[in-house]
Design an enzyme around this catalytic site. Structure first.
Site, PDB file in Angstrom:
ATOM      1  N   HIS A 267       0.840  -1.208   0.000  1.00  0.00           N
ATOM      2  CA  HIS A 267       0.000   0.000   0.000  1.00  0.00           C
ATOM      3  C   HIS A 267       0.875   1.259   0.000  1.00  0.00           C
ATOM      4  CE1 HIS A 267      -3.898  -2.043   0.634  1.00  0.00           C
ATOM      5  NE2 HIS A 267      -3.212  -2.899   1.378  1.00  0.00           N
ATOM      6  N   ASP A 330      -0.745  -5.074   6.044  1.00  0.00           N
ATOM      7  CA  ASP A 330      -1.676  -6.009   5.417  1.00  0.00           C
ATOM      8  C   ASP A 330      -1.404  -6.148   3.922  1.00  0.00           C
ATOM      9  OD1 ASP A 330      -2.504  -3.298   5.131  1.00  0.00           O
ATOM     10  OD2 ASP A 330      -4.454  -3.988   4.416  1.00  0.00           O
ATOM     11  N   GLU A 331      -1.897  -7.217   3.368  1.00  0.00           N
ATOM     12  CA  GLU A 331      -1.954  -7.451   1.917  1.00  0.00           C
ATOM     13  C   GLU A 331      -0.610  -7.215   1.227  1.00  0.00           C
ATOM     14  OE1 GLU A 331      -6.657  -6.497   1.124  1.00  0.00           O
ATOM     15  OE2 GLU A 331      -5.282  -4.798   1.154  1.00  0.00           O
ATOM     16  N   ALA A 332       0.451  -7.737   1.829  1.00  0.00           N
ATOM     17  CA  ALA A 332       1.807  -7.535   1.295  1.00  0.00           C
ATOM     18  C   ALA A 332       2.165  -8.655   0.325  1.00  0.00           C
ATOM     19  CB  ALA A 332       2.804  -7.443   2.437  1.00  0.00           C
ATOM     20  N   ALA A 333       1.350  -8.828  -0.709  1.00  0.00           N
ATOM     21  CA  ALA A 333       1.526  -9.947  -1.626  1.00  0.00           C
ATOM     22  C   ALA A 333       2.803  -9.840  -2.444  1.00  0.00           C
ATOM     23  CB  ALA A 333       0.307 -10.029  -2.557  1.00  0.00           C
TER      24      ALA A 333
END
Length: 522
Positions: A267, A330-333
């Site tokens: 992000h 979060d959401e650290a793909a």
């Protein structure tokens, strides 16, 4: 034909339409003593007893409570037209705000409220408790008390006795100002709404792929360039340090603590676009105005990344008197798991070195949380192995399950705002869970509280915020404040419905959920 003879010939039904009726009685305007949201710990009405606020009513405040007294009196002056002076306690009759005499069991945020025929007395151990007592008193006032113009009254308050204190110490709401920017005035408006329901933390999501919203002196392009756009390509915006301090001060005066969030390592496109040197390849990506997630990442192998974080966190910590600084996580793909864990572990130490307690989305439990780190659970299941292990090892949790507490989710398939990836959430779904017993293997003692996140990919105005937050925000607020023994959907929806006329007077653009009976179709 004279008027008297004409009236005698008219049918009674028509006479009732043209002959002025007496004004409604005081009793007709009295709010039900048991209508408060969140539900108090104990509440006993005094049948037939009311206290009437009149032109001679004064507010008496103990030293240290003057600000609470003024914030009680100011809106009442506007709607009643009465002077309502705030004077030092003790006083005869009137409304007293006292920092003595409350039961020790109410703690720092609880209060005792007594309304008799001759006075209103709120007692607490701390100003925050008086503030919470004033919010309860606010809901016992006639709806017209929230008017922006002088109303005729009368101004009765129902008699009774309340002893009240929160179940959880953390009762939060998150506002995403990164996807779309909201002005200081819009944030202050939301703070006022949060305070009505005893919410005591405002989590500001200050950075994301689409925008960076806080000025950082050591990295000025973050705000001026990274903050220049928003989802859909709008103009964006950012807070100067003075703006941010104004929000923090405004919140503090209403017993709300600001929790700033700088989301990382993902992000982060707004930051990466602002400084090419933050990218592993030294090439800045273009600004991003879409809504995808997980594609960006700080360069976890670069030492400059940690210098950047140290300077950003240092400047933000210096502006933030509250204990928490949220690092996202979060959401650290796009970040390899081992790199992610090493990154989070190092960033935790940076935040701690600046005197702040780390908060992060529950993904941070995949690293090694510091003993003080707080994890915010946003999952959609009731079982998470890494969160369970972390909790059993001492990590405290803030509960924000997305399929219960994300108030940017659509109410149903016909809702024009919001998203539905976590499902549809009407009021009964938002209310129908127990934060202290939600996750398998996680004890209530591990739960600091609850938070209602409001993401703004589809929201651009305060009216949009209103629509998504109300009536669900008060439902989440009750889960955070009220003892679970009071949890009852049938009773709650009646109390919640009673808030509708008040929101109408306040100009709140709330969703008229069909699950709630709104008085008069309010």
């Amino acid at each position: 034909m004279n008027v008297r003879r004409l009236l005698a010939l008219l049918p009674v039904s028509l006479l009732l339409l043209i002959i002025p009726t007496a004004p409604p009685s005081t009793a007709a305007t009295v709010v039900a003593f048991g209508s408060v949201v969140p539900a108090p710990v104990t509440s006993t009405a005094a049948a037939g007893v009311t206290y009437g606020i009149t032109v001679s009513t004064a507010v008496y405040a103990d030293p240290g409570a003057e600000g609470v007294g003024e914030r009680l009196a100011a809106p009442l002056r506007r709607s009643t037209g009465y002077p309502l002076p705030v004077s030092p306690a003790p006083g005869a009759g009137g409304i007293s705000l006292l920092l003595s005499g409350a039961p020790a069991t109410v703690g720092a945020e609880g209060y005792q409220l007594d309304v008799t025929a001759t006075s209103i007395v709120i007692r607490a151990n701390r100003p925050a408790g008086l503030w919470n007592g004033v919010q309860t008193l606010h809901q016992l006032l006639p709806v017209a008390a929230d008017s922006a113009t002088v109303q005729p009254g009368p101004w009765p308050v129902p008699g009774g006795h309340i002893v009240d204190y929160p179940r959880f110490g953390y009762r939060g709401a998150m506002l995403d100002v990164a996807r779309h920017f909201f002005t200081v005035a819009a944030v202050e408006r939301y703070i006022d709404q949060l305070a009505l329901y005893k919410v005591n933390y405002l989590h500001l999501h200050l950075s994301d792929d689409q925008g960076w919203r806080i000025a950082i002196d050591s990295w000025p392009n973050l705000a001026t360039y990274g903050g220049s756009t928003a989802v859909g390509g709008g103009p964006g915006g950012y807070y100067t340090k003075a703006d941010y301090q104004q929000i923090v001060s405004y919140a503090a005066a209403r017993s709300v603590t600001v929790v700033p969030e700088i989301d990382m390592p993902s992000h982060t496109n707004a930051a990466l676009a602002s400084y090419a040197s933050l990218n592993c390849d030294g090439v800045a990506p273009p600004l991003y105005t879409g809504t995808d997630v997980g594609f960006s990442s700080l360069c976890t192998a670069k030492e400059l990344t940690y210098t950047f974080i140290d300077q950003v966190v240092g400047e933000l910590a210096a502006l933030t008197p509250g204990p928490y600084l949220h690092i996202g996580g979060d959401e650290a793909a796009s970040t390899a798991p081992a790199d992610y864990a090493a990154f989070v572990n190092r960033v935790q130490r940076i935040v701690a070195a600046h005197g702040k307690t780390v908060a992060g989305w529950h993904d941070v439990t995949k690293a090694t949380p510091l003993p003080s780190t707080v994890a915010q659970y946003w999952g959609t299941t009731t079982n998470d192995a890494s969160v369970k292990t972390a909790a059993q090892n001492g990590t405290k949790l803030i509960m924000s399950p997305a399929n219960r507490a994300y108030i940017d989710m659509k109410y149903n398939s016909r809702t024009t705002l919001g998203q539905n990836w976590a499902g549809y959430i009407d009021v009964k779904t938002a209310y129908g869970w127990d934060p202290g017993a939600y996750l398998t293997g996680v004890a209530a003692s591990s739960v600091l509280g609850v938070e209602a996140p409001l993401w703004t990919e589809t929201l651009t105005t305060s009216a949009d915020i209103d629509y998504m937050a109300f009536p669900r925000l008060p439902a989440i607020a009750e889960l955070g404040w009220s003892p679970y023994s009071t949890h009852n959907w049938t009773a709650f929806k009646q109390r919640l419905g009673a808030q509708g006329p008040r929101w109408k007077v306040m100009g709140v653009n709330y969703y008229h959920s069909t699950q709630i009976s709104w008085p008069g179709g309010s």
